[in-house]
Design an enzyme around this catalytic site. Structure first.
Site, PDB file in Angstrom:
ATOM      1  N   ASP D 134       0.829  -1.204   0.000  1.00  0.00           N
ATOM      2  CA  ASP D 134       0.000   0.000   0.000  1.00  0.00           C
ATOM      3  C   ASP D 134       0.866   1.257   0.000  1.00  0.00           C
ATOM      4  OD1 ASP D 134      -2.484  -1.332   0.063  1.00  0.00           O
ATOM      5  OD2 ASP D 134      -2.322  -1.605   2.234  1.00  0.00           O
ATOM      6  N   ASN D 209      -4.552   8.785   2.013  1.00  0.00           N
ATOM      7  CA  ASN D 209      -5.078   8.167   3.234  1.00  0.00           C
ATOM      8  C   ASN D 209      -5.472   9.206   4.283  1.00  0.00           C
ATOM      9  OD1 ASN D 209      -4.976   5.384   2.910  1.00  0.00           O
ATOM     10  ND2 ASN D 209      -2.965   5.122   3.853  1.00  0.00           N
ATOM     11  N   ASP D 239      -3.562  11.923  22.524  1.00  0.00           N
ATOM     12  CA  ASP D 239      -2.321  11.626  21.815  1.00  0.00           C
ATOM     13  C   ASP D 239      -2.275  12.424  20.512  1.00  0.00           C
ATOM     14  OD1 ASP D 239      -1.324   9.815  23.639  1.00  0.00           O
ATOM     15  OD2 ASP D 239      -1.340   8.096  22.294  1.00  0.00           O
ATOM     16  N   TYR D 252      -4.959   4.218   9.584  1.00  0.00           N
ATOM     17  CA  TYR D 252      -4.779   4.621  10.992  1.00  0.00           C
ATOM     18  C   TYR D 252      -6.122   4.847  11.689  1.00  0.00           C
ATOM     19  CZ  TYR D 252      -1.868   6.717  14.741  1.00  0.00           C
ATOM     20  OH  TYR D 252      -1.190   6.988  15.909  1.00  0.00           O
ATOM     21  N   LEU D 254      -8.864   3.385  11.445  1.00  0.00           N
ATOM     22  CA  LEU D 254      -9.424   2.111  11.903  1.00  0.00           C
ATOM     23  C   LEU D 254      -8.779   1.667  13.204  1.00  0.00           C
ATOM     24  CD1 LEU D 254     -11.470  -0.004  10.758  1.00  0.00           C
ATOM     25  CD2 LEU D 254      -9.500  -1.329  10.043  1.00  0.00           C
TER      26      LEU D 254
HETATM   27  N1  LIG Z   1      -3.351   9.872  25.636  1.00  0.00           N
HETATM   28  C1  LIG Z   1      -3.294   9.764  26.948  1.00  0.00           C
HETATM   29  O1  LIG Z   1      -4.318   9.671  27.621  1.00  0.00           O
HETATM   30  C2  LIG Z   1      -1.975   9.741  27.648  1.00  0.00           C
HETATM   31  C3  LIG Z   1      -1.971   9.576  29.014  1.00  0.00           C
HETATM   32  N2  LIG Z   1      -0.811   9.530  29.731  1.00  0.00           N
HETATM   33  C4  LIG Z   1      -0.939   9.277  31.188  1.00  0.00           C
HETATM   34  O2  LIG Z   1      -0.371  10.304  31.937  1.00  0.00           O
HETATM   35  C5  LIG Z   1       0.113   9.727  33.141  1.00  0.00           C
HETATM   36  C6  LIG Z   1       1.095  10.649  33.782  1.00  0.00           C
HETATM   37  O3  LIG Z   1       0.370  11.693  34.337  1.00  0.00           O
HETATM   38  P1  LIG Z   1       1.010  13.166  34.482  1.00  0.00           P
HETATM   39  O4  LIG Z   1       2.414  13.047  34.915  1.00  0.00           O
HETATM   40  O5  LIG Z   1       0.039  13.966  35.289  1.00  0.00           O
HETATM   41  O6  LIG Z   1       1.012  13.614  32.991  1.00  0.00           O
HETATM   42  P2  LIG Z   1       0.270  14.779  32.212  1.00  0.00           P
HETATM   43  O7  LIG Z   1       0.570  16.075  32.828  1.00  0.00           O
HETATM   44  O8  LIG Z   1       0.592  14.602  30.781  1.00  0.00           O
HETATM   45  O9  LIG Z   1      -1.289  14.556  32.456  1.00  0.00           O
HETATM   46  C7  LIG Z   1      -1.976  13.381  32.233  1.00  0.00           C
HETATM   47  C8  LIG Z   1      -3.412  13.575  32.675  1.00  0.00           C
HETATM   48  O10 LIG Z   1      -3.854  12.326  33.220  1.00  0.00           O
HETATM   49  C9  LIG Z   1      -4.371  12.533  34.540  1.00  0.00           C
HETATM   50  N3  LIG Z   1      -4.105  11.339  35.334  1.00  0.00           N
HETATM   51  C10 LIG Z   1      -2.929  10.874  35.762  1.00  0.00           C
HETATM   52  N4  LIG Z   1      -3.114   9.725  36.446  1.00  0.00           N
HETATM   53  C11 LIG Z   1      -4.444   9.472  36.440  1.00  0.00           C
HETATM   54  C12 LIG Z   1      -5.250   8.424  36.943  1.00  0.00           C
HETATM   55  N5  LIG Z   1      -4.713   7.389  37.586  1.00  0.00           N
HETATM   56  N6  LIG Z   1      -6.578   8.473  36.743  1.00  0.00           N
HETATM   57  C13 LIG Z   1      -7.129   9.504  36.090  1.00  0.00           C
HETATM   58  N7  LIG Z   1      -6.412  10.516  35.565  1.00  0.00           N
HETATM   59  C14 LIG Z   1      -5.081  10.484  35.739  1.00  0.00           C
HETATM   60  C15 LIG Z   1      -3.716  13.767  35.032  1.00  0.00           C
HETATM   61  O11 LIG Z   1      -4.499  14.411  36.015  1.00  0.00           O
HETATM   62  C16 LIG Z   1      -3.616  14.596  33.780  1.00  0.00           C
HETATM   63  O12 LIG Z   1      -4.810  15.264  33.495  1.00  0.00           O
HETATM   64  C17 LIG Z   1       0.688   8.412  32.690  1.00  0.00           C
HETATM   65  O13 LIG Z   1       0.769   7.476  33.731  1.00  0.00           O
HETATM   66  C18 LIG Z   1      -0.272   8.000  31.606  1.00  0.00           C
HETATM   67  O14 LIG Z   1      -1.255   7.132  32.134  1.00  0.00           O
HETATM   68  C19 LIG Z   1       0.391   9.651  29.116  1.00  0.00           C
HETATM   69  C20 LIG Z   1       0.445   9.826  27.736  1.00  0.00           C
HETATM   70  C21 LIG Z   1      -0.719   9.875  26.885  1.00  0.00           C
HETATM   71  N1  LIG Z   2      -1.330   2.550  14.479  1.00  0.00           N
HETATM   72  C1  LIG Z   2      -1.553   2.604  13.178  1.00  0.00           C
HETATM   73  O1  LIG Z   2      -2.438   1.919  12.676  1.00  0.00           O
HETATM   74  C2  LIG Z   2      -0.767   3.509  12.297  1.00  0.00           C
HETATM   75  C3  LIG Z   2      -1.079   3.544  10.963  1.00  0.00           C
HETATM   76  N2  LIG Z   2      -0.410   4.341  10.092  1.00  0.00           N
HETATM   77  C4  LIG Z   2      -0.890   4.347   8.712  1.00  0.00           C
HETATM   78  O2  LIG Z   2       0.093   3.984   7.812  1.00  0.00           O
HETATM   79  C5  LIG Z   2      -0.141   4.655   6.598  1.00  0.00           C
HETATM   80  C6  LIG Z   2       1.099   4.653   5.750  1.00  0.00           C
HETATM   81  O3  LIG Z   2       1.242   3.367   5.256  1.00  0.00           O
HETATM   82  P1  LIG Z   2       2.697   2.751   4.930  1.00  0.00           P
HETATM   83  O4  LIG Z   2       3.512   3.783   4.294  1.00  0.00           O
HETATM   84  O5  LIG Z   2       2.446   1.473   4.228  1.00  0.00           O
HETATM   85  O6  LIG Z   2       3.220   2.555   6.381  1.00  0.00           O
HETATM   86  P2  LIG Z   2       3.643   1.223   7.172  1.00  0.00           P
HETATM   87  O7  LIG Z   2       4.677   0.499   6.412  1.00  0.00           O
HETATM   88  O8  LIG Z   2       3.975   1.677   8.558  1.00  0.00           O
HETATM   89  O9  LIG Z   2       2.356   0.303   7.196  1.00  0.00           O
HETATM   90  C7  LIG Z   2       1.092   0.654   7.579  1.00  0.00           C
HETATM   91  C8  LIG Z   2       0.167  -0.517   7.336  1.00  0.00           C
HETATM   92  O10 LIG Z   2      -1.095   0.029   6.929  1.00  0.00           O
HETATM   93  C9  LIG Z   2      -1.510  -0.570   5.710  1.00  0.00           C
HETATM   94  N3  LIG Z   2      -2.286   0.419   4.952  1.00  0.00           N
HETATM   95  C10 LIG Z   2      -1.849   1.546   4.367  1.00  0.00           C
HETATM   96  N4  LIG Z   2      -2.900   2.197   3.796  1.00  0.00           N
HETATM   97  C11 LIG Z   2      -4.000   1.451   4.030  1.00  0.00           C
HETATM   98  C12 LIG Z   2      -5.365   1.607   3.707  1.00  0.00           C
HETATM   99  N5  LIG Z   2      -5.817   2.686   3.054  1.00  0.00           N
HETATM  100  N6  LIG Z   2      -6.241   0.648   4.093  1.00  0.00           N
HETATM  101  C13 LIG Z   2      -5.811  -0.430   4.779  1.00  0.00           C
HETATM  102  N7  LIG Z   2      -4.517  -0.624   5.118  1.00  0.00           N
HETATM  103  C14 LIG Z   2      -3.610   0.319   4.754  1.00  0.00           C
HETATM  104  C15 LIG Z   2      -0.262  -1.010   5.034  1.00  0.00           C
HETATM  105  O11 LIG Z   2      -0.518  -2.092   4.138  1.00  0.00           O
HETATM  106  C16 LIG Z   2       0.585  -1.459   6.217  1.00  0.00           C
HETATM  107  O12 LIG Z   2       0.245  -2.754   6.619  1.00  0.00           O
HETATM  108  C17 LIG Z   2      -0.579   6.012   7.041  1.00  0.00           C
HETATM  109  O13 LIG Z   2      -1.336   6.682   6.049  1.00  0.00           O
HETATM  110  C18 LIG Z   2      -1.371   5.704   8.271  1.00  0.00           C
HETATM  111  O14 LIG Z   2      -2.746   5.600   7.949  1.00  0.00           O
HETATM  112  C19 LIG Z   2       0.608   5.130  10.515  1.00  0.00           C
HETATM  113  C20 LIG Z   2       0.979   5.137  11.858  1.00  0.00           C
HETATM  114  C21 LIG Z   2       0.323   4.320  12.857  1.00  0.00           C
END
Ligand SMILES: NC(=O)C1=CN([C@@H]2O[C@H](COP(=O)(O)OP(=O)(O)OC[C@H]3O[C@@H](n4cnc5c(N)ncnc54)[C@H](O)[C@@H]3O)[C@@H](O)[C@H]2O)C=CC1
Ligand SMILES: NC(=O)C1=CN([C@@H]2O[C@H](COP(=O)(O)OP(=O)(O)OC[C@H]3O[C@@H](n4cnc5c(N)ncnc54)[C@H](O)[C@@H]3O)[C@@H](O)[C@H]2O)C=CC1
Ligand SMILES: NC(=O)C1=CN([C@@H]2O[C@H](COP(=O)(O)OP(=O)(O)OC[C@H]3O[C@@H](n4cnc5c(N)ncnc54)[C@H](O)[C@@H]3O)[C@@H](O)[C@H]2O)C=CC1
Ligand SMILES: NC(=O)C1=CN([C@@H]2O[C@H](COP(=O)(O)OP(=O)(O)OC[C@H]3O[C@@H](n4cnc5c(N)ncnc54)[C@H](O)[C@@H]3O)[C@@H](O)[C@H]2O)C=CC1
Lengths: 397, 397, 397, 397
Positions: D134, D209, D239, D252, D254
């Site tokens: 792809d 994509n 994130d 992605y 999906l």
């Molecule tokens: N996409 C996401 O949700 C992501 C979440 N994290 C989380 O952040 C945590 C670290 O927290 P910080 O140092 O405060 O980072 P941070 O300043 O980036 O904030 C993370 C957020 O998560 C909240 N949080 C932390 N622990 C929690 C828990 N047990 N239950 C509910 N909410 C909670 C915090 O209050 C804050 O709002 C990691 O352990 C990880 O779980 C880290 C990266 C991405």
């Molecule tokens: N966690 C995830 O699923 C992530 C997905 N991606 C996807 O990878 C794509 C780039 O693809 P590559 O250069 O091949 O990267 P890659 O070599 O990292 O592979 C990504 C995978 O997604 C598949 N793929 C790509 N386009 C697709 C589509 N439209 N429908 C179903 N499967 C598909 C590829 O066949 C391969 O298995 C980005 O457009 C993004 O959508 C990128 C980062 C993380």
């Protein structure tokens, strides 16, 4: 990461209003008893001796937390002169400056602050008080290599999920804690053992929330093989994967689609982060599981970057490379089915034996406000099951 | 539901090849010991006395299961003449007919089959053997009001998630069970107490998988208020809600979006079914929780039908009406925080006290094939984390 | 379902303050033009002739809606004497009683209300005004077999997702509509063709929200084979399945886990309800798809009930049996790839040809408040992406 | 990223068996017509002139693809001597080496390969042929700034979701394409306009994509404000977020939990990546939407790293900083409600006017195998709705 050493000037500056003294002069820490009862999910906190040394930590770079800290220390020094206040070196210096200029100082009763290396501090603290957000607890607790004292956590300004108390309540609740009238929620932590392929050494880190592996800035998917109790579970092709304690079920795991798990259920959550699969449902594994993750080479990546990010409680660790292994267990007791286990050398010396399921003091005892802080938290803080505005939603019918 | 009584002709028909005798003539059942070990998540099954009375149940209306049953009984009668075979009345009659015409019958050793009322049967069975699908275990186990004997479950034709053994293995595994060389997985059940508003009576039903409440054929949403440990948790406006044991986490709860929970984690899963909310994430509650559900009146439903369907392990119970209450606990021990509990009259007389967390024999001991039947099950049967066809997926790198 | 006929007394009662007259005396309905513009996603509503006949419907059994209706009719009769008010027979009688006793009545200008059979009513209405909840629109629109007049929907008391206007605004917005200064959102409907196995007849129903098939009160899963454009898509083993218009994406489909789809995207959503599969992700199919569903026999169900519930816009239809078929298309134009199509006899006579993609008047033109009612709706009514209480959430940085 | 320039030696090396010539000598590309028909969702591909210049691209560093490429070029040169084969400079050199040593070479008919800068190449290609996965299509298509020629994509070894043809079929399908007997699926792309805060310049990139913004290696959540048609939609604390075309709905989006959207539905998918919210359901926005994303400062990040990763079709772009903006539209036509639009200077000169909904050649015409490649793809490649092993799953009943 932990700058254990303090600046040589730390104990030199003296003023008649405030003094910083070596924490090593204090008595060793004094562990409380935790008493369970048939009508409670919490544990009564009981001081067989007395509570003497209080470690206070705060969120860095925040005015609000510094003001609260000054208020809190003033309260302790005034009301409980026998209590010793321990601070990390940088916090001690920050607070020192403040006490120099504070109005109602009394040269006859200068403020005593204790500080020292992290090891010295953690060996003396009877109680950990945190002022800030959830991150302040995570960071405070991470200072302790093995046993963690009871934690009293205050929210300041912004609320937090792990913070039962508003700072306004500090006098009342501290008095309760001192007088053995507080109750604790027992939270278990995960242990993460990192075994680098090209390195005899391995290291152990404890996680209150979670350990996550992630592709990071590489646009290519991670390939991770996951084994449970020596058995191959699955190959993860994904952004990454989070291994979470029940406490962490409301942190990253929740964002990644995991269920909300009561902190009372000892278990290990495995939640994939954006997996390339329609059928990767989050798993809840027994706390007794021994999980091994092996970093595999990425697809389509002949030349390039195969390293994988790893973070523990939100703190980035050194990247992993192909062939590196992570072992994850819950600290409350693992059953090593095939006898093989995380090599003993890999365990900290002062920890109890892995197969004993009754590690008395593993985990963290967090001072709780009520039996059901958790229910209040998921409703009031996370907005669990918020009704649509146009649907009636009252408790009564 | 359970037609406890048998037809009056049951013990009348006699043939020189096969006889049906009253099960009440047998000795009372003989409970095994379950021994845990530090290197196993399973419990060794040990007969202090000896295994004598085997209850064999089968999937109804299925030829395949009848043939298997004949084969199994023949094997027992031939190889272990001291073992008594117990059957439910209708199965006994079905099998009786077959033995009349089977080729190699021996009038000197007629086939003995024991039967009687459900209460008589369950008081005598030392072991429950099931032939069929998952539903056959659910049904077999539901015969037992309190303590359930160890369960040996065979799959026949179609596989099942709760069925570790293929019928082909029946000789080998039965021999192991008899000789105390088998191991068991301990599964906990939920207890469901139904309290009808206009009815002094209440009833208790045990669930191995789950209890679900649902709008059924009414196109209108159910409104259910849910309380945990006396505290209001949430109002559910939805098709319904499933309360599931960890065993049931791969049944309805999974279809409704729940996580997969290891049967080793005592807990109660709360999974909404099509809720009118964006933020109703599945919850995993502690096994010690006391859950109360109250049926509220439906929205927009002045005149009409307000009844709610309730099913236990897939068996429909009488509909609930507005004001009716359901109480759900896990049989391994509830902590009643406020002292109030499911009224003792509501508990079965022969059950142990609610607040004792160590009910020795609550739950079901299911004979297991290996420590990790569950990992095999989610991979081989549920297709957990199936890779996309175009992504490389090998265990090695 | 629709009791087309009115009671024989309908036009008999006369009072000097209010009269009910036959709707058939009015002129045939007068369709507006809908003009699109390059800077708008909406269509300007333009009356080439003039708006004369207004059908007003309301939520049944509700005091609030009756009061609003009286207010609305009073306003029309006072301000726009040339406008004719049409009501359904039962509503006409209800309102009639009220006008008899209302205070400031004027015998010189009695209230005229028009009513008649559903067919008569729908052939005369230039505009449909609904007072109530979302269900009131669904029901009002379902009266129209083919072309639906523009819809002006007011919320009363409880809000609704399909209701842009608060009743407080009725004077202002009605004036805008009358003077061709209103704008419409074009919503497309699904067509559902039911073909009973043992029945020559088939029937067509239109769905503004959705068509769903469900196990209903049977505890056993439905088995449904789904074909798209003649090609087998999948067998669904589940509680059921919802086929939804984009308008319905915020109704049942949302509860079942579907994405939120803008009403501007002509498409058909296929969302499973509690499927026995880890990998049944919701699908969004092109509006041009021809979907066929065949009811299969349930598993494990030799003797029993195999019937499947079917509901259209929340209104239960006759149950389906094994072998029955449903065909679903979007009314804005289907591409029948293999030439075979829903048999022409199955299409309503007055509808345009199936393969023309430009059916000028298919769909429903709903009078809108602004270009982005939908964004407001998902934020204010559904609580889309509600932040956690402890995370800062302001628009600015 | 695109090394437009070739090494100065490119056209110097000459052999009697193979020659590399400047692509600029060829005639300008020759666009086909795409004819739609009432019984097909595809477009017939018709060459008004004739197909002359074929650009062949391949997956880098792969033996399998080089062998296939040699085979394919040999086939073209032998069977269709009038067709010109265009290669990217590095591929040309790689292939050149191979032809030097290939066995059955004929000095009278040396292999002609055309190459040059990316701009030269893309202005001459009548057809794009891709050999690989792809990613090879994504990369091949990204070479074209505006109009993309029809794409013929072959899978090699590993399958791909966007690859209808197995390389074994190359002779047959190429013949069909040449003779105007092939059909195309029309896929629409997104346009991503990056506006750096401190930079007058802005840039446009097309995405087949998706475009995603992500925290990358920073453990801290991104804060992004999203506006649709000038209206504030939501603040994302997560994130990151993916904006995807329907084609990218199986990439992605999906993995992050999005629905599967047919490529025939012009739309823009907004799928959050691990959001800190229970109620962030994926959205499907109209293709006519004008989306603006503004990078906000991270929480708790006073000093630190606030940069956000951005990738287009999996290719990392320069990081974004606080205050930077992204504008996303679908190339098939945007409705700019408030008149303000992506500044014209920001659009490529050779593109048609933004508000015309009928850009004849926007999007990518991909040669398809059948009307329902997509249904086959989601079933055979993604394992959509895979039944559990123990549930009967046959098409017939
Ligand atoms: N996409 C996401 O949700 C992501 C979440 N994290 C989380 O952040 C945590 C670290 O927290 P910080 O140092 O405060 O980072 P941070 O300043 O980036 O904030 C993370 C957020 O998560 C909240 N949080 C932390 N622990 C929690 C828990 N047990 N239950 C509910 N909410 C909670 C915090 O209050 C804050 O709002 C990691 O352990 C990880 O779980 C880290 C990266 C991405
Ligand atoms: N966690 C995830 O699923 C992530 C997905 N991606 C996807 O990878 C794509 C780039 O693809 P590559 O250069 O091949 O990267 P890659 O070599 O990292 O592979 C990504 C995978 O997604 C598949 N793929 C790509 N386009 C697709 C589509 N439209 N429908 C179903 N499967 C598909 C590829 O066949 C391969 O298995 C980005 O457009 C993004 O959508 C990128 C980062 C993380
Ligand atoms: N939409 C759904 O998924 C629904 C599921 N059910 C489940 O069916 C169960 C009753 O099972 P049957 O009497 O066999 O009914 P059944 O004959 O309707 O089959 C239900 C299916 O679930 C499987 N199953 C049962 N228990 C399981 C478990 N613990 N883990 C994995 N799969 C399991 C069975 O093998 C069978 O394939 C109920 O306890 C309920 O959990 C009931 C209604 C709807
Ligand atoms: N579990 C669920 O979510 C179920 C939902 N329904 C839905 O109810 C609809 C019928 O509605 P009512 O007659 O009012 O039944 P109802 O009185 O049972 O209410 C259904 C709820 O859905 C809301 N609703 C209706 N259409 C909507 C839309 N397009 N977007 C957002 N919310 C909407 C209504 O305001 C009401 O709150 C059906 O078309 C079906 O979609 C029906 C059964 C179960």
């Amino acid at each position: 990461l932990q700058t254990a050493e303090y600046p040589s000037t730390l104990f030199k500056e003296t003023s008649k209003f405030v003094k910083i003294k070596p924490v090593r002069d204090l008595k060793l820490s004094n562990a409380p008893d935790y008493i369970s009862s048939p009508n409670s999910k919490l544990h009564a906190l009981l001081w067989p001796g007395s509570l003497q040394n209080v470690l206070v930590t705060k969120k860095p770079w925040s005015c609000a937390t510094k003001d609260a800290m000054i208020t809190f220390i003033n309260h302790l020094h005034t009301t409980y002169p026998e209590i010793n206040v321990i601070l990390q070196p940088d916090v001690a210096e920050e607070v020192y400056q403040d006490f120099l200029t504070t109005a109602n100082n009394d040269p006859n009763r200068p403020h005593m602050l204790y500080s020292g290396t992290t090891d010295e501090i953690t060996s003396k603290a009877d109680l950990l008080v945190t002022l800030g957000g959830d991150g302040t607890i995570l960071h405070g607790v991470s200072m302790f290599k093995s046993q963690v004292p009871p934690v009293l956590a205050f929210s300041l300004g912004t609320l937090g999920f792990l913070l039962p108390f508003d700072f306004k309540e500090h006098k009342e609740i501290f008095n309760k804690v001192l007088n053995s009238r507080a109750k604790c929620l027992h939270r278990t932590r995960l242990e993460c053992h990192v075994i680098k392929k090209n390195d005899g050494e391995s290291s152990v880190i404890h996680a209150m929330n979670d350990i996550f592996l992630h592709r990071g800035s590489s646009p290519h998917l991670t390939n991770l093989d996951i084994f449970v109790d020596g058995e191959f579970l699955t190959r993860t092709i994904a952004d990454g994967v989070v291994f979470s304690s029940p406490t962490g079920s409301t942190a990253y795991s929740l964002s990644a689609g995991g269920s909300i798990v009561s902190p009372l259920i000892p278990s290990i959550l495995l939640t994939p982060i954006c997996p390339r699969s329609l059928s990767f449902r989050p798993l809840i594994l027994p706390h007794s599981s021994h999980i091994k993750i092996r970093v595999c080479s990425k697809m389509n990546e002949k030349t390039g970057n195969n390293s994988v990010n790893i973070s523990v409680d939100g703190v980035a660790q050194n990247d992993l490379e192909v062939g590196d292994e992570i072992h994850i267990v819950n600290e409350v007791g693992t059953i090593y089915i095939d006898g093989t286990q995380v090599p003993p050398s890999k365990k900290l010396a002062d920890e109890t034996l892995p197969n004993s399921t009754s590690k008395q003091r593993a985990g963290i005892y967090c001072i709780a406000k009520s039996e059901n802080d958790w229910i209040k938290g998921i409703n009031d803080l996370l907005g669990f099951n918020s009704g649509f505005r146009f649907t009636r939603r009252k408790q009564d019918n």
